[in-house]
Design a protein around this motif. Structure first.
Motif, PDB file in Angstrom:
ATOM      1  N   ARG A 138     -34.639  83.663  64.448  1.00  0.00           N
ATOM      2  CA  ARG A 138     -35.373  82.393  64.536  1.00  0.00           C
ATOM      3  C   ARG A 138     -34.434  81.188  64.547  1.00  0.00           C
ATOM      4  NH1 ARG A 138     -38.851  82.553  59.367  1.00  0.00           N
ATOM      5  NH2 ARG A 138     -36.849  83.342  58.602  1.00  0.00           N
ATOM      6  N   ALA A 139     -33.135  81.427  64.397  1.00  0.00           N
ATOM      7  CA  ALA A 139     -32.165  80.333  64.346  1.00  0.00           C
ATOM      8  C   ALA A 139     -32.261  79.463  65.588  1.00  0.00           C
ATOM      9  CB  ALA A 139     -30.755  80.895  64.201  1.00  0.00           C
ATOM     10  N   GLY A 140     -32.366  78.157  65.373  1.00  0.00           N
ATOM     11  CA  GLY A 140     -32.490  77.219  66.475  1.00  0.00           C
ATOM     12  C   GLY A 140     -33.921  76.996  66.915  1.00  0.00           C
ATOM     13  N   LYS A 141     -34.855  77.788  66.372  1.00  0.00           N
ATOM     14  CA  LYS A 141     -36.256  77.668  66.774  1.00  0.00           C
ATOM     15  C   LYS A 141     -37.118  77.053  65.672  1.00  0.00           C
ATOM     16  CE  LYS A 141     -35.808  81.814  69.640  1.00  0.00           C
ATOM     17  NZ  LYS A 141     -36.215  83.239  69.782  1.00  0.00           N
TER      18      LYS A 141
ATOM     19  N   TYR B 158     -44.240  70.010  64.785  1.00  0.00           N
ATOM     20  CA  TYR B 158     -45.137  71.007  64.195  1.00  0.00           C
ATOM     21  C   TYR B 158     -44.267  72.154  63.727  1.00  0.00           C
ATOM     22  CZ  TYR B 158     -49.338  73.804  63.437  1.00  0.00           C
ATOM     23  OH  TYR B 158     -50.339  74.553  62.861  1.00  0.00           O
ATOM     24  N   LEU B 159     -44.423  72.536  62.468  1.00  0.00           N
ATOM     25  CA  LEU B 159     -43.504  73.473  61.834  1.00  0.00           C
ATOM     26  C   LEU B 159     -44.227  74.695  61.277  1.00  0.00           C
ATOM     27  CD1 LEU B 159     -40.691  74.196  60.613  1.00  0.00           C
ATOM     28  CD2 LEU B 159     -41.267  72.705  58.685  1.00  0.00           C
ATOM     29  N   THR B 160     -43.751  75.872  61.685  1.00  0.00           N
ATOM     30  CA  THR B 160     -44.205  77.135  61.097  1.00  0.00           C
ATOM     31  C   THR B 160     -42.977  77.993  60.813  1.00  0.00           C
ATOM     32  OG1 THR B 160     -44.373  78.398  63.171  1.00  0.00           O
ATOM     33  CG2 THR B 160     -46.275  77.028  62.564  1.00  0.00           C
ATOM     34  N   ASP B 161     -43.197  79.195  60.340  1.00  0.00           N
ATOM     35  CA  ASP B 161     -42.072  80.108  60.111  1.00  0.00           C
ATOM     36  C   ASP B 161     -41.323  80.416  61.393  1.00  0.00           C
ATOM     37  OD1 ASP B 161     -42.584  80.244  57.458  1.00  0.00           O
ATOM     38  OD2 ASP B 161     -43.589  82.190  57.502  1.00  0.00           O
TER      39      ASP B 161
ATOM     40  N   ILE C 195     -41.531  78.366  64.560  1.00  0.00           N
ATOM     41  CA  ILE C 195     -41.161  77.266  65.459  1.00  0.00           C
ATOM     42  C   ILE C 195     -41.102  75.929  64.718  1.00  0.00           C
ATOM     43  CG2 ILE C 195     -42.146  78.345  67.533  1.00  0.00           C
ATOM     44  CD1 ILE C 195     -44.502  76.227  67.173  1.00  0.00           C
ATOM     45  N   ARG C 196     -40.328  75.040  65.267  1.00  0.00           N
ATOM     46  CA  ARG C 196     -40.393  73.608  64.926  1.00  0.00           C
ATOM     47  C   ARG C 196     -40.292  72.872  66.255  1.00  0.00           C
ATOM     48  NH1 ARG C 196     -36.645  69.144  63.326  1.00  0.00           N
ATOM     49  NH2 ARG C 196     -37.749  67.792  61.844  1.00  0.00           N
ATOM     50  N   GLU C 197     -41.416  72.409  66.753  1.00  0.00           N
ATOM     51  CA  GLU C 197     -41.487  71.797  68.083  1.00  0.00           C
ATOM     52  C   GLU C 197     -42.177  70.442  68.024  1.00  0.00           C
ATOM     53  OE1 GLU C 197     -40.491  71.989  71.086  1.00  0.00           O
ATOM     54  OE2 GLU C 197     -39.469  73.936  71.139  1.00  0.00           O
ATOM     55  N   ARG C 198     -41.814  69.584  68.956  1.00  0.00           N
ATOM     56  CA  ARG C 198     -42.362  68.226  69.006  1.00  0.00           C
ATOM     57  C   ARG C 198     -43.869  68.225  69.254  1.00  0.00           C
ATOM     58  NH1 ARG C 198     -41.228  65.067  73.082  1.00  0.00           N
ATOM     59  NH2 ARG C 198     -40.293  66.625  74.442  1.00  0.00           N
ATOM     60  N   ILE C 199     -44.547  67.279  68.619  1.00  0.00           N
ATOM     61  CA  ILE C 199     -45.949  67.014  68.901  1.00  0.00           C
ATOM     62  C   ILE C 199     -46.007  65.892  69.939  1.00  0.00           C
ATOM     63  CG2 ILE C 199     -48.142  66.183  67.969  1.00  0.00           C
ATOM     64  CD1 ILE C 199     -47.272  67.368  65.253  1.00  0.00           C
ATOM     65  N   ILE C 200     -46.743  66.120  71.004  1.00  0.00           N
ATOM     66  CA  ILE C 200     -46.864  65.103  72.052  1.00  0.00           C
ATOM     67  C   ILE C 200     -48.348  64.844  72.325  1.00  0.00           C
ATOM     68  CG2 ILE C 200     -44.634  65.579  73.153  1.00  0.00           C
ATOM     69  CD1 ILE C 200     -46.043  67.354  75.139  1.00  0.00           C
ATOM     70  N   GLU C 201     -48.638  63.660  72.852  1.00  0.00           N
ATOM     71  CA  GLU C 201     -50.016  63.299  73.178  1.00  0.00           C
ATOM     72  C   GLU C 201     -50.139  63.054  74.672  1.00  0.00           C
ATOM     73  OE1 GLU C 201     -53.411  59.869  72.329  1.00  0.00           O
ATOM     74  OE2 GLU C 201     -51.329  59.561  71.687  1.00  0.00           O
TER      75      GLU C 201
ATOM     76  N   THR D  69     -45.651  75.126  73.972  1.00  0.00           N
ATOM     77  CA  THR D  69     -46.510  76.186  73.417  1.00  0.00           C
ATOM     78  C   THR D  69     -47.950  75.961  73.900  1.00  0.00           C
ATOM     79  OG1 THR D  69     -47.356  75.134  71.407  1.00  0.00           O
ATOM     80  CG2 THR D  69     -45.096  76.006  71.328  1.00  0.00           C
ATOM     81  N   PRO D  70     -48.820  76.949  73.717  1.00  0.00           N
ATOM     82  CA  PRO D  70     -50.227  76.750  74.086  1.00  0.00           C
ATOM     83  C   PRO D  70     -51.046  76.033  73.013  1.00  0.00           C
ATOM     84  CG  PRO D  70     -49.868  79.033  73.410  1.00  0.00           C
ATOM     85  CD  PRO D  70     -48.519  78.366  73.393  1.00  0.00           C
ATOM     86  N   ILE D  71     -50.430  75.659  71.903  1.00  0.00           N
ATOM     87  CA  ILE D  71     -51.159  75.031  70.795  1.00  0.00           C
ATOM     88  C   ILE D  71     -51.585  73.616  71.177  1.00  0.00           C
ATOM     89  CG2 ILE D  71     -51.046  74.328  68.373  1.00  0.00           C
ATOM     90  CD1 ILE D  71     -48.814  76.422  68.006  1.00  0.00           C
ATOM     91  N   SER D  72     -52.865  73.291  70.964  1.00  0.00           N
ATOM     92  CA  SER D  72     -53.351  71.941  71.256  1.00  0.00           C
ATOM     93  C   SER D  72     -54.528  71.619  70.347  1.00  0.00           C
ATOM     94  CB  SER D  72     -53.776  71.821  72.719  1.00  0.00           C
ATOM     95  OG  SER D  72     -54.898  72.640  72.988  1.00  0.00           O
TER      96      SER D  72
END
Length: 538
Positions: A164-167, A285-288, A290-296, A306-309
């Motif tokens: 998961r390093a870097g993710k 948005y942070l989980t075990d 991923i840590r990815e940007r939230i965009i609108e 990701t498919p998360i919305s």
């Protein structure tokens, strides 16, 4: 063993923004509230006492006790955690990434600056208590920045890391794979009591703790717990719930970007470089995993890549139910820190202070007290033998910080038995051509161009002769040149400040606790000078 110092400007390693801040240049007054002088902390204490939500203290202490529950901590650290429940207790904070085995030396300088400032504040304002806090950057996901350290000119890198390093957040990463680094490190540091301590420290931290957060807390406590340092991991639902209103403002109003963008334009107009550019939404948005940007986009919110919305209502519901999943980026982390802690002052490096200076108007818009900003101490550590070499080579402390080619050229000119400086000849040539310009103006003005071309050609010829002569003298004085280069390479590894490259273990294996003791004694956080500390005997 002596301690010397030079000004930050004389090192040539600090930006114009930081140098102007240190000199309290009037152009920068609007970017901060109070300058770090001991007498200014009285007003900061008063403002923080009235503005801070003291109801947070109970959760803060509860979470800290939980995070420290597996450690046998010192009485000083334990007492400071308890003190945080009192409305008369305030913090001084530094933050740092979870660098492998602390990373570069300035990890120590940050924390020691923080501890020493709390001591000075206690003397000045004895009716209050002051707790030094190390805010671990557990939510950062830039693994490549933290997965190595340098020792004896060698890079010790964590290669077999968690997939998961870097993710996701580095604090979540398993310490698996660090046994290989430990074996290499153990072989490198040799024998002796200090080496054994370092082996034990590394082994207990990384091979006996499951994740990088717990390992880093263990190291920080072992080195500085006895001085009262409190180490916090703010990635906790009990703590993040206090940030919900501010995260909601970020999602729905994009306040940080609007406020910081105006400040950035002002900084650029004043000729300064901008350290950090804000995004429209400065949350991840942070989980075990991923840590990815939230965009609108068009009223809907997405996790980038990701498919998360969510709809607006759905993301606010997610925020209220799972605040720990919303991770501030570099623009919002300072606000989260100041909401959570009864903090008076943030201590950081030049790059950190540069982005904090972008944030004052955002803090004001969110009605959060802006902290005093203090540049951490900086130092160069040298042995007595290196200091003797420097003196034998007739290199001043200021000259030591020159670029290597400048230093060598200057010393070759100084020790050469012939004059390699053609400045007088060039000046004489310029004066001669001035007469020719006057003559051309009186006779035929069209000749001015030809005179100028000839002047440039002859000045360039003198430059080339000077360079060739200097090169020849360097060959003739090869031994001195090599000794100068060797000394500077030892003290400035990779042509950079030592504190940004070398790991503390390189000095600890030689000097043990004396290293930290000397730093504690000599790094005065309110003294704006770059220190040079000499260790050992000639």
């Amino acid at each position: 063993m002596p301690t010397d110092c030079i000004s930050y400007s004389e090192t040539n390693y600090f930006s114009s923004l930081i140098l102007d801040y240190l000199s309290e240049k009037s152009d920068l007054k609007d970017f901060y509230k109070r300058f770090p002088k001991l007498e200014n902390f009285g007003e900061q204490i008063g403002e923080m006492k009235n503005s801070y939500d003291h109801g947070i203290r109970k959760d803060l202490v509860k979470v800290l006790k939980k995070q420290y529950s597996s450690l046998d901590i010192s009485d000083s650290a334990k007492q400071n955690i308890e003190l945080l429940e009192s409305e008369d207790t305030f913090t001084v904070v530094t933050g740092h990434q979870l660098n492998l085995f602390t990373g570069p030396l300035y990890f120590l300088y940050k924390i020691i600056s923080t501890i020493n400032l709390t001591k000075e504040l206690k003397q000045k304002y004895p009716e209050n208590d002051f707790v030094p806090v190390y805010w671990m950057a557990t939510e950062d996901h830039d693994f490549e920045e933290i997965n190595f350290f340098n020792l004896h000119g060698k890079k010790f890198k964590w290669n077999q890391a968690d997939e998961r390093a870097g993710k996701t957040a580095v604090g979540y990463l398993s310490t698996e794979g660090l046994d290989e680094v430990f074996n290499l490190f153990s072989a490198e540091i040799g024998g002796g009591e200090n080496a054994e301590f370092l082996r034990s420290l590394f082994k207990e931290a990384y091979l006996e703790h499951d994740n990088l957060t717990d390992a880093t807390r263990f190291i920080g406590d072992k080195l500085f717990g006895k001085y009262g340092l409190v180490i916090i991991d703010a990635q906790d639902a009990e703590l993040k719930k206090h940030f919900i209103p501010y995260a909601e403002n970020e999602l729905t109003g994009q306040l940080s970007c609007k406020k910081a963008s105006v400040v950035m334009e002002r900084m650029i107009s004043l000729g300064y470089s901008v350290q950090v550019n804000p995004r429209e939404i400065n949350l991840f948005y942070l989980t075990d995993e991923i840590r990815e940007r939230i965009i609108e986009k068009e009223g809907k919110f997405y996790v980038n890549g990701t498919p998360i919305s969510w709809s607006k209502e759905e993301i606010l519901k997610e925020l209220r139910e799972h605040p720990e999943r919303f991770s501030p980026n570099v623009m919002l982390r300072p606000l989260y820190q100041e909401v959570l802690l009864p903090n008076l002052c943030y201590i950081g490096g030049g790059g950190e202070l540069a982005y904090w200076l972008e944030l004052k108007s955002y803090f004001e818009a969110e009605n959060v007290t802006f902290p005093i900003l203090l540049l951490r101490n900086s130092a160069l550590l040298q042995t007595a033998k290196q200091n003797k070499k420097r003196k034998n080579l007739n290199i001043s402390l200021k000259e030591l910080f020159l670029k290597q080619h400048e230093l060598i050229n200057r010393k070759v000119r100084n020790i050469s038995n012939i004059d390699i400086d053609f400045s007088d000849q060039k000046q004489h040539l310029v004066e001669q051509f001035q007469h020719m310009y006057e003559l051309a103006e009186k006779t035929d003005i069209s000749f001015i161009g030809a005179v100028k071309a000839q002047e440039v050609k002859q000045l360039k010829g003198l430059d080339n002769l000077e360079k060739r002569l200097l090169k020849a003298q360097k060959r003739k004085l090869k031994d001195e040149v090599e000794r100068i280069a060797q000394l500077q390479n030892e003290l400035f590894p990779n042509k950079s400040l030592q504190e940004r490259q070398t790991n503390f273990s390189e000095f600890y294996v030689e000097y043990g606790d004396e290293l930290i003791t000397r730093l504690m004694e000599n790094l005065d956080p309110l003294e704006s000078n770059f220190k040079i500390l000499t260790f050992g005997k000639e």
